[in-house]
Design an enzyme around this catalytic site. Sequence first.
Site, PDB file in Angstrom:
ATOM      1  CD  GLU A   1       4.571   3.164   8.768  1.00  0.00           C
ATOM      2  OE1 GLU A   1       4.644   3.028   7.543  1.00  0.00           O
ATOM      3  OE2 GLU A   1       3.614   3.728   9.309  1.00  0.00           O
TER       4      GLU A   1
ATOM      5  NE  ARG B   1       6.144  11.177  -5.393  1.00  0.00           N
ATOM      6  CZ  ARG B   1       4.862  11.292  -5.798  1.00  0.00           C
ATOM      7  NH1 ARG B   1       4.123  12.245  -5.302  1.00  0.00           N
ATOM      8  NH2 ARG B   1       4.353  10.466  -6.673  1.00  0.00           N
TER       9      ARG B   1
ATOM     10  CE  LYS C   1       2.520  10.633   3.596  1.00  0.00           C
ATOM     11  NZ  LYS C   1       2.277  10.155   4.983  1.00  0.00           N
TER      12      LYS C   1
ATOM     13  CG  ASN D   1       6.093   8.765 -11.384  1.00  0.00           C
ATOM     14  OD1 ASN D   1       7.287   8.524 -11.528  1.00  0.00           O
ATOM     15  ND2 ASN D   1       5.645   9.804 -10.678  1.00  0.00           N
ATOM     16  N   GLY D   2       4.449   4.695 -12.687  1.00  0.00           N
ATOM     17  CA  GLY D   2       3.372   3.751 -12.984  1.00  0.00           C
ATOM     18  C   GLY D   2       3.938   2.425 -13.472  1.00  0.00           C
TER      19      GLY D   2
ATOM     20  CD1 TRP E   1      10.370   2.966  -3.482  1.00  0.00           C
ATOM     21  CD2 TRP E   1       8.548   2.138  -4.470  1.00  0.00           C
ATOM     22  NE1 TRP E   1       9.801   2.060  -2.617  1.00  0.00           N
ATOM     23  CE2 TRP E   1       8.692   1.534  -3.207  1.00  0.00           C
ATOM     24  CE3 TRP E   1       7.486   1.778  -5.278  1.00  0.00           C
ATOM     25  CZ2 TRP E   1       7.793   0.586  -2.723  1.00  0.00           C
ATOM     26  CZ3 TRP E   1       6.570   0.841  -4.803  1.00  0.00           C
ATOM     27  CH2 TRP E   1       6.748   0.251  -3.535  1.00  0.00           C
TER      28      TRP E   1
ATOM     29  CE  LYS F   1       2.581   5.515  11.517  1.00  0.00           C
ATOM     30  NZ  LYS F   1       1.380   5.090  10.927  1.00  0.00           N
TER      31      LYS F   1
ATOM     32  CB  CYS G   1       8.355   7.153  -9.464  1.00  0.00           C
ATOM     33  SG  CYS G   1       8.761   5.413  -9.587  1.00  0.00           S
TER      34      CYS G   1
ATOM     35  CG  HIS H   1      -8.047 -17.725  21.560  1.00  0.00           C
ATOM     36  ND1 HIS H   1      -8.832 -18.798  21.932  1.00  0.00           N
ATOM     37  CD2 HIS H   1      -8.635 -16.643  22.106  1.00  0.00           C
ATOM     38  CE1 HIS H   1      -9.856 -18.386  22.643  1.00  0.00           C
ATOM     39  NE2 HIS H   1      -9.775 -17.073  22.764  1.00  0.00           N
TER      40      HIS H   1
ATOM     41  CD  GLU I   1      -1.697   3.864  12.438  1.00  0.00           C
ATOM     42  OE1 GLU I   1      -1.980   2.966  11.623  1.00  0.00           O
ATOM     43  OE2 GLU I   1      -0.880   4.770  12.198  1.00  0.00           O
TER      44      GLU I   1
HETATM   45  C1  AGP Z   1       1.100   4.550   6.994  1.00  0.00           C
HETATM   46  O1  AGP Z   1       2.043   5.022   7.960  1.00  0.00           O
HETATM   47  C2  AGP Z   1       1.766   4.108   5.722  1.00  0.00           C
HETATM   48  N1  AGP Z   1       2.522   5.150   5.154  1.00  0.00           N
HETATM   49  C3  AGP Z   1       0.788   3.427   4.767  1.00  0.00           C
HETATM   50  O2  AGP Z   1       0.205   2.332   5.451  1.00  0.00           O
HETATM   51  C4  AGP Z   1      -0.367   4.305   4.224  1.00  0.00           C
HETATM   52  O3  AGP Z   1      -1.279   4.576   5.252  1.00  0.00           O
HETATM   53  C5  AGP Z   1      -1.081   3.524   3.116  1.00  0.00           C
HETATM   54  O4  AGP Z   1      -0.158   3.285   2.076  1.00  0.00           O
HETATM   55  C6  AGP Z   1      -2.311   4.241   2.569  1.00  0.00           C
HETATM   56  O5  AGP Z   1      -1.925   5.472   2.014  1.00  0.00           O
HETATM   57  P1  AGP Z   1      -3.086   6.541   1.659  1.00  0.00           P
HETATM   58  O6  AGP Z   1      -3.742   6.920   2.953  1.00  0.00           O
HETATM   59  O7  AGP Z   1      -2.387   7.673   1.007  1.00  0.00           O
HETATM   60  O8  AGP Z   1      -4.058   5.841   0.739  1.00  0.00           O
END
Ligand code: AGP
Length: 614
Positions: free
Chosen positions: A494, A27, A609, A106-107, A80, A491, A2, A510, A487
């Site tokens: 997502e 965000r 984000k 927010n929260g 969100w 990428k 949010c 395995h 990683e």
């Molecule tokens: C990574 O591409 C994602 N956006 C997500 O995994 C992110 O790395 C994770 O939410 C942690 O966020 P932060 O580094 O702000 O704590």
Amino acid sequence: MCGIVGYVGKRSACDILVSGLRRLEYRGYDSAGVALLTQGGGLEVVKQTGKVAALEARLSETVAAEARAGACAGIAHTRWATHGLPTEANAHPHLADGGRLALVHNGIIENYAALRRQLEARGCVFVSQTDTEVLAHLVATFDAGDLLAAVSQALKRVEGTYGVAVVSTRYPGQLVVARRGSPLVIGLGEGETIVASDVSAIVSHTRQVVYLQDGDVARVAAGGAQIYTLDQAVVDREVSCVEWEIGAAEKSGYEHFMLKEIFEQPAALQNAIRGRLDPVLGTALLSGLNLGPRELASIRRLVIVACGTSLHAGMVGKYLFEGLADMPTDPEQAAEFRYCNPILGADDLVVAISQSGETADTLAAVREGIQKGALVAGLCNVVGSTIAREAGRGVYLHAGPEIGVASTKAFTAQVTVLLMMALKLGRCRRLSREAGLTLCEEIAALPGKVEAVLAQNDAIAAVAAKYAGAENAFFIGRGILYPTALEGALKLKEISYIHAEGYQAAELKHGPIALLDERMPVIALLNDIPGKEKTLGNVQECRARRAPVLGLVTEDDEEAARMVCDTIRLPRTSAYTAPVVTAVALQLLSYHVARLRGCEIDQPRNLAKSVTVE
Ligand code: AGP
């Protein structure tokens, strides 16, 4: 996540609120809304599912231009969904006091159900499924002529996290804001004050900002803000100056923020490295750690806590700290860590890695580490973020704002900072000055190595076209390239929505190898570093099952190139810096696949984000 924007001053609040929401779109959200205190003493509220553009159109249709132009105070929100579907009824602002009071939040209010029952028993009528509406009614029940006191009384009864902004027609020219666990920043302008959940919605108006801290509540007016505790004690918060340019939070000609941030990595790494390598002693200068050689030498174990991409950086860190500093290192998923009653001692150093510095699970892990008496350090990109402040020591990435939801430059900056930390720790233990100087040279050369990968962009885009139709994919790597494979898989997952999994290369036989056939591409990390030959053996196993293999190979390694279907060429590096150059290639691969699949790259579906809720 949010987003909140608030304004009070001499200009049209509507334009400033909507443009502020646009700055927060990255965000991730599913609905938006605005509440305006009009000159006639009324409250205009417009809410809309979908994008901010839809809200802006609805505002033009439903609120007269004169009313919009004349309103000099208001609040706005991008939601969100956490409680209740993304519908107009559940969008913020939420109303109370007969439509005189509006609140955005927010929260998560964890005791909202009990509070709702109490309020319903008092005759409150609810129109949404949200926890936020409960808070709006709770504030209204405590209103006895002072909005800040009413908000304070209500928040004392709340369990959970909040960043809130409140307006009421009973208090023209005033906002009340408060935070616990969800960031809020106050921007101090000339005859106007802007509030937002992050500084990118403020910096085009003013650079003078005050970061609220947990437990703060503030009365905001055109002339500034006064901050208190919930018990009305005056609080004095320092005014900071925002360093970065608003242009840094814009696309600057790139099609997507993500592509811009991928190409910013040479500069981001230069910023992360600048002034932190000691060419005499062959160590790293990380003053923010506030730990001298004796204290560093007395550390017995590192525990790294993080989520998502930051956790992958922490997993790379394990190889760096154990390889360079003989330091036992345990990367832990922050949510797992916070609830497992971790075994920690005074000679443990907990390193919290978080780009946003606001991830709820990582923040909770920081607090658990402090509670258990461990040393705690933060590796954050956002200056003044909650994790950075509560850790009390650490290293900022200086990578600049990362707007794209998929983390790119933050990851490579995190790994580079971890490498410098491992160098510093190593030089307090068995790492020689000569080895340290060699590593300093390698770190300093990283921006140029990344430039070399970026120069492959067109070639990578061409390879991406061959794999963009896949529905599944494996990423395999050994040693330090295993978290790098994770990683790469994240990428691709997502932003292109392809089901991608990362595995230790040796793990295929395995079980996962059961899935290999011509429809299952395998992206193999074959950098010419120890372990490559073994991974080439795994590549043979994949080819024997007709799986197409894309190999990321060192530029002059023809042996490896011959054994795969397609290649992406990487500059030669040691094992310690291989994750950085490999990650950049994997970012470009994912970006081009997602672009070819027509995906929403900067704001992927369901993602945010910064995950500031559990
Ligand atoms: C990574 O591409 C994602 N956006 C997500 O995994 C992110 O790395 C994770 O939410 C942690 O966020 P932060 O580094 O702000 O704590």
